[in-house]
Design a protein around this motif. Structure first.
Motif, PDB file in Angstrom:
ATOM      1  N   LEU A 278       0.846  -1.193   0.000  1.00 18.51           N
ATOM      2  CA  LEU A 278       0.000   0.000   0.000  1.00 18.51           C
ATOM      3  C   LEU A 278       0.883   1.245   0.000  1.00 18.51           C
ATOM      4  O   LEU A 278       1.919   1.276   0.656  1.00 18.51           O
ATOM      5  N   SER A 279       0.440   2.282  -0.718  1.00 16.99           N
ATOM      6  CA  SER A 279       1.288   3.471  -0.852  1.00 16.99           C
ATOM      7  C   SER A 279       1.693   4.018   0.517  1.00 16.99           C
ATOM      8  O   SER A 279       2.845   4.400   0.710  1.00 16.99           O
ATOM      9  N   GLY A 280       0.778   4.008   1.475  1.00 17.84           N
ATOM     10  CA  GLY A 280       1.101   4.541   2.800  1.00 17.84           C
ATOM     11  C   GLY A 280       2.096   3.673   3.558  1.00 17.84           C
ATOM     12  O   GLY A 280       2.917   4.184   4.330  1.00 17.84           O
ATOM     13  N   ARG A 308      -5.758   4.029   3.393  1.00 22.27           N
ATOM     14  CA  ARG A 308      -5.405   5.307   2.763  1.00 22.27           C
ATOM     15  C   ARG A 308      -6.165   6.461   3.445  1.00 22.27           C
ATOM     16  O   ARG A 308      -5.598   7.522   3.719  1.00 22.27           O
TER      17      ARG A 308
ATOM     18  N   GLY B  14      -1.850  -2.489  -5.574  1.00 21.71           N
ATOM     19  CA  GLY B  14      -2.003  -1.655  -4.383  1.00 21.71           C
ATOM     20  C   GLY B  14      -3.156  -0.684  -4.567  1.00 21.71           C
ATOM     21  O   GLY B  14      -4.134  -0.977  -5.266  1.00 21.71           O
ATOM     22  N   ASP B  15      -3.059   0.496  -3.936  1.00 19.49           N
ATOM     23  CA  ASP B  15      -4.159   1.471  -3.987  1.00 19.49           C
ATOM     24  C   ASP B  15      -3.957   2.511  -5.082  1.00 19.49           C
ATOM     25  O   ASP B  15      -4.790   3.399  -5.232  1.00 19.49           O
ATOM     26  N   GLU B  16      -2.870   2.435  -5.876  1.00 20.52           N
ATOM     27  CA  GLU B  16      -2.632   3.491  -6.866  1.00 20.52           C
ATOM     28  C   GLU B  16      -2.390   2.988  -8.286  1.00 20.52           C
ATOM     29  O   GLU B  16      -2.205   3.807  -9.194  1.00 20.52           O
TER      30      GLU B  16
END
Lengths: 323, 295
Positions: A278-280, A308, B14-16
């Motif tokens: 995940l980006s975070g 997010r 992922g989320d992007e």
């Protein structure tokens, strides 16, 4: 009032970074920017900079810097005590450095990367929309490379405010056991059910091969599905026809030692990727030092979006606290 | 004339990111579909779409899910896949480029000799090995095949500005060479390399696993943007560029290097339109007509 910072000792690999560049990944130019974006933004907010101003990213070992004008600075991220003329200063709190004083750092005592914001921001030229250093492409930052002794860094104008402090509950803690959340997918169908379970059940250990491009882990070998290699893929079971790599994607060359690609990622290649961080949670990876024990924890897209939203809410609280 | 388009495979990165595999194996058809879909997406460019990255037989997009709802984006990508279909009737505006190559040059030869312990055939050079395992009588014959038919730039990336190229010949004439057993820690800048079914040009010096056949005097990445080919942008290659490798000798190589140093060197380039169906009908005839623009 603008000024300069003279680099007396560069540290291990200190680079100029901001929130990164967007829109050139299709030509192999990755986003770059601070690997721990939360700490980078926090450092800027503490001194009163725009959140996306350029800062110094410090890895493992701090630099020694001489200021040529009065400045307000803040150090967030990895635990690495700042010192002004040898006198300790707090982290997650802005403080003044007078012209002629020397800023140095104590030994790393937690995490891996510290972020030094200076009032006015590090004022290197903007390249493709960002001041971030992309070392492989010798692009952006200070001459496209990590700092060296004798470099003179330009700093923008901006007075800043000393004594601002981040609330305790908004300072991340850095342990030696971490969980990194991932969305499974990409080429995870190349893994057998056993291989997939091994990936998620293994406690991986970060190897010393951990830099801005990628973080390599050791721990187990993943079992793959037998196949006839597709034309152009290559013979190894982990080979694919060279494909684009998402930032945060986890590739597993030779089915051993997964690599998490970070913000200076190679943009594509021929190894199966089985999940994406995940980006975070790339911030968590960024603060892992070699030896950090890491579990990859699966979430679905909805779970990823919830994480997010939490992260955004946390950043909003920090902005409010430091406004 | 084209095989029915395979159904694409979609995956969240992922989320992007959304990752889309158009085919498991490499083909010009799969690559051309990636080009056509991403070109159409660029025109639609919904708010919140950050990067559109076509690749060999796949593509990916990076987006901001706070702006662009993931399932809405996914539906848009699937609709584009349907509209583009097998892409047979798409004409893609692109360029034909001529890249001079000094095959068997002293610099890649010196480098490959330092890494024989990582190679499949320590007693041969990379190009001797590639010629042998692909059934060519000698290296000259191999060079004639590598430089004889043009190449389609199927992906730009790995590092800044590095082009992957797929040769525009039927599959039974494709050159296939494995990568090094273990990657080298060094590759000269502008090395012409080969791995799997792809030729590449290394844009910067660094690590690499592709076999090394030669070197081009043509700069392809210039972050300082000081050379005339880089006035607009620091990366020269674009996906879908069509490339003719032209063998040169040492004297011509040195002359080009002198032009680069004088700031006068230009890569020869001409605009063309490429369409898949007429190419697949008669690859050699189509290629010959494409390359006429370089004369």
């Amino acid at each position: 009032m603008s000024g300069t910072i003279e680099v007396r000792k560069p540290g291990l690999s200190t680079t100029v970074q901001d929130t990164g560049r967007t829109g050139y990944y299709d030509l192999g130019i990755p986003p770059s920017g601070g690997l721990d974006q939360y700490s980078l933004r926090a450092a800027n907010l503490l001194v009163g900079n725009p959140e996306d101003a350029a800062v110094l990213e410090i890895v493992y070992l701090g630099p020694e810097l001489v200021f040529t004008r009065d400045a307000v600075v803040a150090v967030a991220g990895a635990v690495m005590t700042p010192k002004v003329d040898g006198e300790e200063r707090p982290q997650w709190e802005s403080f003044a450095v007078a012209a002629g004083q020397v800023l140095s750092f104590g030994y790393l005592a937690g995490g891996a990367r510290a972020y030094l914001a200076v009032s006015g921001g590090v004022d290197v030229p903007v390249v493709l929309g960002s001041r971030s250093t992309y070392g492989l492409g010798a692009l952006g930052g200070f001459s496209g490379r990590p700092l060296a002794a004798g470099d003179v860094l330009p700093v923008g104008s901006g007075a800043g405010r000393a004594g601002r402090s981040a609330p305790d509950d908004l300072r991340p803690s850095f342990g030696k056991d971490v969980e990194v959340r991932v969305v499974m997918g990409l080429y995870d169908h190349r893994l057998t059910p056993v291989g997939r379970a091994t990936f998620l059940d293994t406690t991986w250990s970060l190897t010393p091969v951990a830099d801005r491009i990628g973080f390599r882990y050791s721990g187990a070998e993943l079992e793959t599905v037998d196949r006839e290699p597709p034309f152009g893929a290559g013979q190894d079971p982990s080979n694919i026809v060279d494909a684009p790599y998402p930032i945060g994607s986890i590739q597993v060359p030779g089915s051993v030692e997964p690599i998490v690609l970070h913000r200076d990622a190679v943009s594509g290649g021929g190894y199966m990727m089985v999940a994406t961080v995940l980006s975070g949670d790339l911030d968590v990876v960024a603060q892992s030092a070699p030896g950090t024990r890491t579990r990859f924890v699966e979430v679905d897209l909805d779970g990823a979006l919830a994480v997010r939203a939490d992260r955004r809410e946390r950043l909003d609280r920090l902005r409010e606290a430091l406004a | 004339v084209t095989a029915a388009a395979q159904e694409a495979r979609y995956s969240w990165g992922g989320d992007e990111f959304v990752f889309v595999e158009l085919a498991e194996e490499m083909s010009l058809q799969a690559n051309f579909r990636a080009m056509a879909i991403t070109a159409a997406l660029r025109e639609q460019r919904p708010d919140g779409l950050l990067d559109i990255c076509p690749a060999n037989a796949s593509y990916q997009v990076r987006y901001d899910p706070d702006v662009l709802e993931p399932h809405a984006l996914l539906a848009q990508l699937k609709e584009l896949e349907r509209q583009v279909g097998d892409a047979a009737d798409v004409a893609l505006p692109t360029r034909v480029l001529e890249i001079p190559v000094l095959y068997r040059d002293p610099w890649t030869t010196e480098t490959l000799l330092r890494f024989r312990d990582r190679h499949q055939d320590p007693d041969a050079t990379d190009i001797e090995y590639a010629a042998r395992i692909n059934g060519y009588g000698d290296v000259d014959e191999f060079i004639a095949a590598h430089s004889g038919s043009p190449w389609f730039t199927s992906m730009v990336g790995f590092v800044a500005g590095l082009p992957f190229k797929y040769q525009m010949v039927p599959r039974d004439r494709q050159i296939v060479v494995p990568k090094y057993l273990r990657p080298r820690t060094d590759t000269p800048k502008q090395t012409v390399g080969y791995g799997g079914c792809f030729s590449c040009i290394y844009s910067v010096r660094g690590a690499g696993g592709y076999q090394m056949f030669g070197i081009t005097p043509a700069p392809i990445y210039d972050p300082t943007q000081s050379l005339p080919d880089f006035t607009d942008f620091m990366v020269f290659f674009r996906p879908a560029d069509i490339v003719k490798f032209t063998p040169i000798d040492r004297e011509q190589y040195d002359a080009h290097v002198a032009e680069v140093e004088a700031g006068t060197f230009r890569i020869t380039q001409r605009p063309v339109e490429f369409a898949l169906a007429p190419f697949l009908d008669d690859p050699d005839g189509y290629n010959a007509r494409l390359l006429e623009v370089l004369r």
